[in-house]
Design a protein around this motif. Structure first.
Motif, short mmCIF file in Angstrom:
data_model
loop_
_atom_site.label_atom_id
_atom_site.label_comp_id
_atom_site.label_asym_id
_atom_site.label_seq_id
_atom_site.Cartn_x
_atom_site.Cartn_y
_atom_site.Cartn_z
N ASP A 181 -3.27 -14.07 -1.90
CA ASP A 181 -2.29 -13.49 -0.99
C ASP A 181 -0.89 -13.47 -1.58
O ASP A 181 -0.54 -14.28 -2.45
N ARG A 486 -2.60 -4.64 1.16
CA ARG A 486 -2.51 -6.02 1.63
C ARG A 486 -1.14 -6.63 1.35
O ARG A 486 -0.54 -7.29 2.20
N TRP A 489 1.43 -5.16 3.65
CA TRP A 489 1.16 -5.62 5.02
C TRP A 489 1.68 -7.04 5.20
O TRP A 489 2.32 -7.36 6.21
N GLN A 490 1.45 -7.91 4.21
CA GLN A 490 1.95 -9.27 4.31
C GLN A 490 3.47 -9.33 4.15
O GLN A 490 4.14 -10.13 4.81
N ARG A 493 5.33 -8.70 7.39
CA ARG A 493 5.27 -9.71 8.45
C ARG A 493 6.64 -10.34 8.70
O ARG A 493 7.05 -10.51 9.86
N GLN A 576 -5.68 -7.85 8.65
CA GLN A 576 -5.20 -7.89 7.28
C GLN A 576 -6.09 -7.03 6.39
O GLN A 576 -7.31 -7.10 6.46
N THR A 583 -6.29 -1.22 9.81
CA THR A 583 -5.04 -1.90 9.51
C THR A 583 -3.91 -0.89 9.46
O THR A 583 -4.13 0.32 9.59
#
Length: 674
Positions: A181, A486, A489-490, A493, A576, A583
């Motif tokens: 991640d 990904r 997307w993270q 946050r 996620q 997503t």
């Protein structure tokens, strides 16, 4: 009682005032009060004003410790003043409170700075220090490798609070994997007994069901790179939440001038997940404001197709760049950034320029920048440039701007191992941008593990260049659509995604042995980056006619809406990304019931229909507009904010605008009928 100087100043909803021994600041959203104790200022209360939620304490003598790690002795408050400021145009307008204190026994002058932005969900504090007289008596931890975890800020807490810690990894070249991640986030929900420490995070939160309070370290710290004297966080059942790490060591202090340390943000929110995310991204917009006309450029970069450094440097030579400009203009890409290679002979083995320094090498640019600049102007394409951050001088940056008219500068290879390194680089970049009249911006490279700028520092100067993703080599950075999605997307946050460059690659050229990119359309690969700052990390001249036909309509739609996108805040929605999720992203336009959706059905997802939860909209009818074909339809936003969507084929995506204005009208009609 020790009184402080009388102050009362306002700027919009922001206010700074004093009474007796108390100092009060308010943004209109959050209030914080301190008491002058004779040793320093100690926080007595933080209050979230919409719900009147309070965090209170009466115990501490001072929010900070001294750089050498000890509690301050008796101090004298020399001055306390407040002015409206904007940090020379590098941040939003705010009230700037400055206190100067003398600690005679410690031989130290200290400057404490508080920024109070009107309407912000938090306040920013920062310490600076200067030697006064002889060296401080207490010399604990003065060695060059010693980084004392001296406290720099503290807020009240509670034993029942849930503790949340999070931060982001750098070295993105080593994280191109479904299981690696970009974001690390940990939550401790058990009751706090005694003390709890965290030394990897950039943020620590104390939360309850109704809201929370957080401290953010404005530093170059990353989860996997501690950086220079960044300290950590300490949660204490008795004294609350503290942030440590001055950002300077005692042997880095000077008697000639103040040396600033890392700043800290204190944020509060009322609510849960959505409100927490909003607080962080909203404060970022105050601290690192965006100019949509200047900062929402579609950009291409010449480096991304080469299978080795020599090949990528050949792509930066004049002949290749002139061809790239033609295709950028055809596709509607605003800026072409010339990466590494312009300063050396075409195909050179090293990035290091020779005796000529940082200027276009005559073997690649016989007439300097003149031909490229002239052709770019004819085509209406802006130019950007790459350079090694600490090697290029201010004068060389200025000369490149004068000769080439460059607007975006990607600064690479930074290695900020000391306060001097940090201050010299930031000072050079600040001087360059100021000299340009704030017309140039930088792209900070976070792809390596060296201490660079991280995610919460230096962003008043530009955006983050997040990751290298290439067609075939090196194998570890081969482009994979779901890991790029990904990472964005993270990032969305807790970060402002409109200040992060998202990578686009030519899926026709990606190694099929190491990636499933070829099973995705070119439009899908472009769409992944549209809620960030889209970056074509490739040679556009290698796109086929069929590829360009897919991309053009998408970029046309994006350009029509990008300024509105840049004014909004982007949130991750759905699950996620993992190559089999529904997503995507939601962009909420501030103060409106309008916004944008970018929703993906990933490659291995078997469901053509799915309901996705949206943020900040009550149940009711909303209108969706397909931004690619213009079709419209009304849908009902269900309980808990879920909206039904359909993507017939995987992988596929939707790029939608939404308008919830009907909800407000329906609510008004219902009230009238009642």
């Amino acid at each position: 009682m020790m009184e402080v100087p009388r102050l009362d100043a306002s700027l919009g909803t922001a206010r700074v005032r004093t009474r007796d021994d108390r100092l009060f600041v308010s943004t209109g959203q959050v209030a914080r009060s301190w008491q002058w104790t004779g040793a320093g200022f100690a926080t007595r209360e933080v209050r979230e004003l919409t719900a009147n939620r309070r965090w209170q304490d009466t115990a501490g003598r001072c929010d900070w410790q001294l750089p050498q790690g000890g509690e301050p002795s008796a101090g004298r408050l020399l001055s306390l003043a407040v002015d409206a400021a904007c940090d020379e145009g590098f941040t939003s307008e705010h009230l700037c409170l400055t206190a100067e204190l003398l600690y005679p026994q410690d031989g130290l002058l200290l400057r404490w700075i508080v920024w109070v932005y009107p309407g912000a969900p938090g306040v920013r504090t920062q310490l600076a220090a200067r030697l006064a007289g002889s060296r401080p008596a207490r010399q604990a931890g003065t060695g060059p490798k010693a980084a004392p975890d001296a406290r720099v800020d503290r807020v009240p807490g509670g034993t029942a609070a849930v503790r949340r810690f999070f931060g982001y990894y750098n070295a993105t070249q080593q994280r191109n994997d479904t299981h690696l991640d970009l974001l690390k986030e940990a939550v401790n929900a058990y009751p706090l007994r005694g003390r709890e420490w965290c030394d990897w995070a950039s943020v620590a939160c104390l939360e309850a069901a109704a809201g929370g309070i957080a401290l953010v370290k404005e530093s170059h710290k990353c989860v996997n790179q501690s950086g220079h004297a960044t300290g950590g966080f300490v949660c204490d059942a008795a004294s609350g939440l503290a942030c440590t790490g001055w950002g300077l060591l005692p042997n880095e202090l000077s008697d000639a001038e103040f040396t600033k340390g890392w700043a800290t943000w204190c944020l509060v929110w009322n609510g849960a997940e959505f409100e927490r995310q909003t607080a962080f991204k909203t404060f970022e917009r105050f601290r690192f404001p965006v100019d949509p006309a200047r900062d929402s450029s579609l950009q291409a970069n010449t480096w991304g197709n080469g299978d080795c450094g020599e090949a990528s440097r050949r792509a930066a030579a004049e002949a290749s760049v002139l061809r790239e400009l033609e295709i950028c203009a055809e596709l509607g890409i605003d800026t072409l950034q010339i990466d590494d290679g312009w300063q050396v002979p075409p195909g050179h083995a090293s990035w290091q320029p020779g005796e000529g320094g940082w200027q276009p090498h005559p073997a690649g640019y016989p007439q300097g920048w003149s031909r490229v600049r002239r052709r770019a102007a004819e085509l209406g394409v802006n130019l950007g440039l790459w350079a090694a951050a600490q090697h290029i001088t201010l004068r060389e940056l200025q000369a490149s701007r004068e000769a080439g008219g460059f607007r975006q500068y990607k600064l690479d290879y930074a290695h900020l191992k000391s306060r001097r390194d940090i201050d010299e680089l930031m000072g050079k970049v600040r001087a360059f941008i100021s000299w340009s009249g704030h017309r140039v911006r930088v792209n900070w490279d976070v792809t390596e593990n060296a201490p660079r700028c991280g995610y919460f520092f230096g962003r008043e100067y530009g955006s983050l260049y997040l990751e290298n993703r290439k067609p075939a080599y090196p194998p570890g950075v081969v482009y994979r659509p779901h890991t790029v999605l990904r990472d964005l997307w993270q990032a969305a946050r807790y970060l402002d995604l409109r200040q992060i460059q998202g990578t686009i690659q030519n899926v026709d050229l990606v190694d099929r042995a190491r990636s499933d990119a070829h099973l995705h359309s070119q439009a899908y690969a472009v769409a992944i980056a549209l809620m960030s700052l889209p970056l074509f990390f490739l040679e556009t001249k290698l796109y086929s006619a069929a590829a360009k036909a897919q991309i053009k309509p998408l970029l046309n739609a994006y350009r029509q809406h990008r300024e509105a996108l840049s004014r909004g805040l982007v949130y991750p929605i759905g699950s996620q990304p993992n190559n089999h999720s529904w997503t995507g992203f939601q962009c909420r336009c501030a103060g409106e019931r309008r916004g944008y959706l970018l929703v993906f059905r990933e490659l291995h997802n078997a469901c053509a229909r799915h309901s996705v939860r949206l943020y900040g909209l009550p149940p009711g009818r909303i209108r969706l507009t397909d931004l690619l074909d213009g079709s419209r339809r009304d849908v009902m936003l269900r309980e808990h904010g879920r909206i039904p969507l359909r993507i017939p084929q995987a992988p596929g995506f939707l790029f939608l605008g939404y308008d919830g204005a009907e909800q407000k009208q329906e609510a008004a009609r219902a009230r009238r009928e009642a």
